[in-house]
Design an enzyme around this catalytic site. Structure first.
Site, PDB file in Angstrom:
ATOM      1  N   ARG A 279       0.868  -1.171   0.000  1.00 22.22           N
ATOM      2  CA  ARG A 279       0.000   0.000   0.000  1.00 22.22           C
ATOM      3  C   ARG A 279       0.912   1.230   0.000  1.00 22.22           C
ATOM      4  O   ARG A 279       1.793   1.359   0.857  1.00 22.22           O
ATOM      5  CB  ARG A 279      -0.862   0.014   1.255  1.00 22.22           C
ATOM      6  CG  ARG A 279      -1.669   1.283   1.328  1.00 22.22           C
ATOM      7  CD  ARG A 279      -2.272   1.481   2.684  1.00 22.22           C
ATOM      8  NE  ARG A 279      -3.103   2.666   2.655  1.00 22.22           N
ATOM      9  CZ  ARG A 279      -3.316   3.431   3.710  1.00 22.22           C
ATOM     10  NH1 ARG A 279      -2.776   3.119   4.872  1.00 22.22           N
ATOM     11  NH2 ARG A 279      -4.077   4.482   3.625  1.00 22.22           N
TER      12      ARG A 279
ATOM     13  N   HIS B  15      -8.214   6.691   0.177  1.00 21.62           N
ATOM     14  CA  HIS B  15      -9.071   5.492   0.313  1.00 21.62           C
ATOM     15  C   HIS B  15      -9.472   4.919  -1.047  1.00 21.62           C
ATOM     16  O   HIS B  15     -10.468   4.211  -1.151  1.00 21.62           O
ATOM     17  CB  HIS B  15     -10.373   5.799   1.090  1.00 21.62           C
ATOM     18  CG  HIS B  15     -10.183   6.215   2.510  1.00 21.62           C
ATOM     19  ND1 HIS B  15     -10.903   7.243   3.081  1.00 21.62           N
ATOM     20  CD2 HIS B  15      -9.373   5.742   3.476  1.00 21.62           C
ATOM     21  CE1 HIS B  15     -10.545   7.389   4.348  1.00 21.62           C
ATOM     22  NE2 HIS B  15      -9.615   6.489   4.606  1.00 21.62           N
TER      23      HIS B  15
END
Ligand code: ADP
Length: 396
Positions: free
Chosen positions: A89, A178
């Site tokens: 990530r 997000h």
């Protein structure tokens, strides 16, 4: 193919090992207090293992993760060779990264270049990438960016109405975050609705400690509530979200604070915590509200009102709305907040089924059958999305 997913923060490292034949989780866990003392929580389907090995830095934490995965008692693999790729990530990809990418030196340099846009997040993400390379130099590593999904936003959504030079010189614009979650739940929504994603106008509400709303039209993000940084948009656990920017100098003067101190206040001591004085966790707010704490009640009202406001705005942006999706800690668990938000949306064609709204734990349509706009609860799974992207890139 087994994919190791890594989410590296400044003092923590979360990991998940997935078997991508059947998308099952073999093991997952977290190293915390890196650089302080070190704490490991390692879980597999058979149970949990906890330890406090020394973790002076992220490379040491990575050794701890590998040892846990290989351990004869609580491990799940026999050799490092059973890990076939690593997916990371990465928080900020700026305008450079519009999708996930195989990491090489050039990519690493570009992630580094985005660091002034995310000084708290990108440097630890890079440290994670380097720690993995140190331990597994031959494994392919893929970067999956929080911002990438929102790179489809049109200029009218991403431009701030300030001197255009600021965008030209410093890339000051709205990026959104997000993205991995908004993308995942919108894909799941299409499956649940049994309709092609390309035909759908969705508003996805990722409501966790950090919270953002996204307008997803035809599978693409066309607007989202977070901006240059995650401070913009909804009122969150500890973040103020949208406010009049003139507030900053006003607070500086009235409270005798520096700009950085005010920014810290807006990020860490505002939102639900600031309004209620109770805390940022919605379970604590609910308990306080039930016992008659007016400030906690007001905080929850502010939260729901803002979410509903963004849904309305995005229905206008898309000139239509097929479904509203709730996800993340609050979105998946807090039936009170979902009901509050939906109360504002009846005019759009939302009709919440109160019984279905009480259920939790799986993807669900919680609307009454006649509802024109569906309301869905969909558990997010950012790790799975990262592993899927990693697999896709390696196979290509
Ligand atoms: P993050 O990943 O941003 O840390 P999460 O998506 O895990 O956040 O969401 C965490 C938040 O979800 C908690 O702060 C809490 O407010 C909320 N939450 C978790 N479980 C519940 C629950 N059962 N009821 C209400 N709120 C919950």
């Amino acid at each position: 193919m087994n994919v190791l997913v890594i989410n590296c923060g400044s003092s923590s490292l979360k990991y998940q090992l997935l078997n991508m034949q059947n998308e099952s989780v073999l093991a997952k866990g977290i190293c915390e207090r890196i650089g302080i003392d070190g704490r490991l929580v390692h879980e597999r389907p058979e149970g949990k293992y906890e330890a406090t090995p020394a973790m002076p830095d992220h490379a040491a934490a990575m050794s701890v993760v590998l040892e846990a995965l290989l351990d004869p008692n609580h491990g799940v693999i026999k050799s490092k060779d059973e890990i076939h790729a690593i997916g990371h990530r990465v928080v900020h990809g700026g305008e450079t990264f519009t999708q996930s990418i195989l990491i090489d030196e050039k990519v690493e340099a570009a992630v580094e270049a985005c660091s002034d846009l995310a000084p708290l997040h990108n440097p630890p993400n890079l440290i994670g990438i380097r720690a993995c390379r140190q331990h597994m130099p031959n494994l392919p590593q893929v970067g999956v960016f929080d911002t990438a999904f929102h790179q489809t936003m049109p200029a009218k959504a991403y431009l701030y109405a300030v001197d255009h030079k600021l965008y030209d010189k410093h890339k000051i614009r709205r990026y959104g975050f997000h993205g991995t979650s908004h993308k995942y739940v919108s894909q799941q929504a299409a499956e649940l609705l049994n309709r092609p994603l390309a035909d759908l106008k969705l508003v996805t509400c990722h409501l966790g400690n950090g919270a953002s709303v996204c307008a997803v039209q035809g599978g693409e993000s066309i607007d989202t509530s977070m901006g240059l940084t995650p401070l913009e948009g909804l009122a969150m656990g500890t973040r103020s979200g949208d406010l009049d920017p003139a507030l900053i100098t006003f607070i500086m003067e009235k409270e005798n604070l520096t700009a950085q101190e005010v920014l810290d206040m807006l990020n860490k001591k505002s939102g639900m915590l600031g309004l209620s004085g109770v805390g940022s966790d919605f379970r604590d707010l609910a308990t306080a509200a039930e016992s008659g704490n007016q400030k906690a009640l007001d905080a929850l009202e502010v939260f729901a009102y803002r979410v509903a406001g963004y849904v309305g705005r995005y229905a206008a942006a898309m000139n239509g709305l097929d479904a509203v999706i709730f996800t993340a800690g609050i979105g998946e668990n807090d039936s009170y907040i979902r009901a509050k938000v939906c109360e504002y949306l009846t005019w759009f064609g939302v009709s919440l089924n109160q019984e279905e709204n009480k259920k939790r734990g799986k993807a669900l349509d919680i609307s009454n059958s006649e509802a024109k706009v569906r309301v869905l609860v969909i558990p997010t799974n950012e790790e799975l999305m990262i592993a899927r992207d990693t697999k896709k890139i390696l196979e290509a």
